[in-house]
Design a protein around this motif. Structure first.
Motif, short mmCIF file in Angstrom:
data_model
loop_
_atom_site.label_atom_id
_atom_site.label_comp_id
_atom_site.label_asym_id
_atom_site.label_seq_id
_atom_site.Cartn_x
_atom_site.Cartn_y
_atom_site.Cartn_z
N ALA A 30 14.47 -18.37 67.19
CA ALA A 30 14.56 -17.69 68.48
C ALA A 30 14.80 -16.20 68.28
O ALA A 30 14.20 -15.36 68.96
N ALA A 31 15.68 -15.86 67.32
CA ALA A 31 15.98 -14.45 67.07
C ALA A 31 14.75 -13.71 66.56
O ALA A 31 14.48 -12.57 66.95
N SER A 32 13.99 -14.36 65.67
CA SER A 32 12.83 -13.69 65.08
C SER A 32 11.72 -13.47 66.11
O SER A 32 10.88 -12.59 65.94
N SER A 33 11.74 -14.27 67.17
CA SER A 33 10.72 -14.09 68.22
C SER A 33 11.12 -13.02 69.23
O SER A 33 10.35 -12.71 70.13
N ARG A 34 12.33 -12.48 69.08
CA ARG A 34 12.83 -11.50 70.04
C ARG A 34 12.87 -10.10 69.46
O ARG A 34 13.80 -9.33 69.69
N GLY A 35 11.91 -9.77 68.62
CA GLY A 35 11.75 -8.37 68.24
C GLY A 35 12.41 -7.91 66.98
O GLY A 35 12.92 -6.79 66.94
N HIS B 15 13.32 -4.07 66.16
CA HIS B 15 14.65 -3.60 65.77
C HIS B 15 14.60 -2.88 64.42
O HIS B 15 15.23 -1.82 64.24
N ARG C 108 22.03 -6.65 65.66
CA ARG C 108 21.26 -6.94 66.87
C ARG C 108 20.97 -8.44 66.99
O ARG C 108 21.04 -9.02 68.06
N SER D 293 20.79 -12.84 74.54
CA SER D 293 19.63 -13.31 73.78
C SER D 293 19.85 -13.01 72.31
O SER D 293 19.22 -12.12 71.73
N ASP D 294 20.78 -13.73 71.69
CA ASP D 294 21.15 -13.46 70.31
C ASP D 294 21.45 -14.77 69.58
O ASP D 294 21.56 -15.84 70.19
#
Length: 419
Positions: A132-137, A141, A176, A226-227
């Motif tokens: 999930a984290a890797s899909s959020r930018g 970052h 982040r 979202s982390d």
């Protein structure tokens, strides 16, 4: 008794040396800090693919040097458990809770310390959270923080790419991902480094990390985001408070240390070889190809802690007793002459190195680390014109602990852009 070896009657109780009078080499101290490769090769010559060694506090262990033996240990959790509660020297009181080995080797309520179904439950939560984290930018970052770090030294025309760049960039991205303020990340860089160095400072910094992450978990219970931390808190696996904080620590320390070390080594290889540098700038060579080469020759973790023999067995011609500690020699395993003969073998496109471990405990965050490094190198090469080493390559030095060998500095010069 000298600084590096113990002999005969001085051998500590519980030592994994079956042949009396054998010399035991310490994986810490002055020699280990300056030339660990020489120690690995000496051990290989004297003992073969598995060798008895001593850790801090003269705690005995087996260091696995052979590539195939490393694979056997990593791929067989029934024979070689990750559960430190079966560690004989720990059970019998020869390793105090204050030992600097405990933060690295001791049991914790995280997926790395478990096997079987408990491992699958916790590993699933970590994998889902990282996905999930890797899909959020992550790449966004990494681009942002790479530029921020470069902004701080771009007008100087010189920098140390270890202290000014590689040491901090991965941690800033991780803050982040975890949901920490950037200011906390800068403080945590030192703490992570000290945990790997060991000693009393390592214990104090481990406590500091646990305190910061415990406060983060409590904050995210009331202020979700979202982390990765929120993802663990909300995961169906139902992790308790100790499991949450232990996994935050695991991801923070493992991801930062390996990624920062790997980034420094990639930059070192590129800047000490003009052909590679030209290939990257001109597009004939990819960063991932350079990373692959570094993974083979200087993996970010030289020695991986640890496994514990679930029963008496034979490994590398040695009798291993139930409860013995085994360390995975990723660096010596990758240069095992049985798989890398003197005449060399082509490594391009070969990803069978040991750097990410293997088996059920293989690193789950490989893609995140790879993304950070690719962005870090690309942004650096595009921002800094005429980038070159500021010292002769032979003046570059490294300092090793039991677990890793880190580049001390990477001084560079470059053209200052007109404003």
């Amino acid at each position: 008794m000298n600084d590096q070896t113990l002999n005969g009657p001085d051998t500590p109780r519980g030592c994994p040396v079956a042949h009396g009078g054998a010399e035991l080499i310490r994986l810490y101290g002055p020699e280990a800090a300056t030339d660990p490769q020489a120690i690995y090769e000496r051990l290989r010559k004297e003992h073969g693919s598995v060798a008895p060694v001593l850790l801090e506090g003269d705690v005995p262990a087996w260091l696995v040097l052979g590539y195939r033996d490393n694979r056997r240990v990593l791929d067989n959790p029934r024979q070689f458990s990750r559960d430190a509660r079966i560690w004989r020297d720990w059970r019998e009181g020869r390793v105090p809770e204050t030992s600097p080995l405990v933060p690295m080797v001791g049991w914790r309520p995280d997926c790395v310390s478990q096997d079987g179904e408990p491992h699958r439950r916790l590993r699933g939560a970590v994998t889902d959270g990282l996905l999930a984290a890797s899909s959020r930018g992550v790449r966004r970052h990494a681009t942002y923080f790479a530029n921020k770090q470069i902004d701080a030294f771009a007008d100087a025309g010189r920098a140390d790419l270890v202290a000014d760049y590689a040491d901090h960039l991965p941690m800033l991205v991780l803050t982040r991902i975890l949901g920490l303020p950037a200011g906390e990340g800068r403080r945590l860089v030192e703490s992570c480094a000290q945990v790997f160095k060991g000693g009393e400072d390592g214990l104090l910094h481990n406590e500091r990390i646990m305190q910061i992450l415990g406060e983060l978990a409590q904050r995210k219970r009331t202020e979700p985001g979202s982390d990765f931390t929120t993802a663990l808190l909300e995961h169906p696996a139902g992790l308790d408070d100790d499991e949450i904080v232990s996994h935050l620590r695991l991801v923070l320390i493992a991801a930062h240390t390996t990624t920062s070390n790997l980034l420094a080594r990639v930059l070192e290889l590129v800047l000490t070889d003009t052909a590679r540098l030209s290939g990257l700038i001109g597009g004939q060579l990819t960063v991932s190809a350079v990373v692959e080469e570094v993974m083979w020759d200087t993996p970010p973790l030289a020695v991986l802690p640890g496994r514990f023999a679930a029963s008496d067995l034979e490994l590398g011609g040695h009798h291993i007793e139930e409860g013995d500690l085994l360390l995975l020699g990723l660096a010596p395993g990758n240069v095992d002459p049985e798989i890398r003969p003197a005449d060399g073998v082509a490594l391009q496109g070969n990803q069978s190195h040991l750097a990410f471990s293997s088996g059920p405990h293989e690193c789950p965050g490989q893609s995140i680390g790879q993304s950070i490094i690719e962005i870090a190198v690309d942004v650096l090469l595009h921002r800094l014109t005429g980038l070159r080493l500021a010292v002769p390559p032979e003046e570059l030095s490294s300092t090793a602990s039991t677990w890793e060998s880190r580049l001390d500095s990477l001084p560079v010069e470059f053209a200052v852009q007109d404003t």
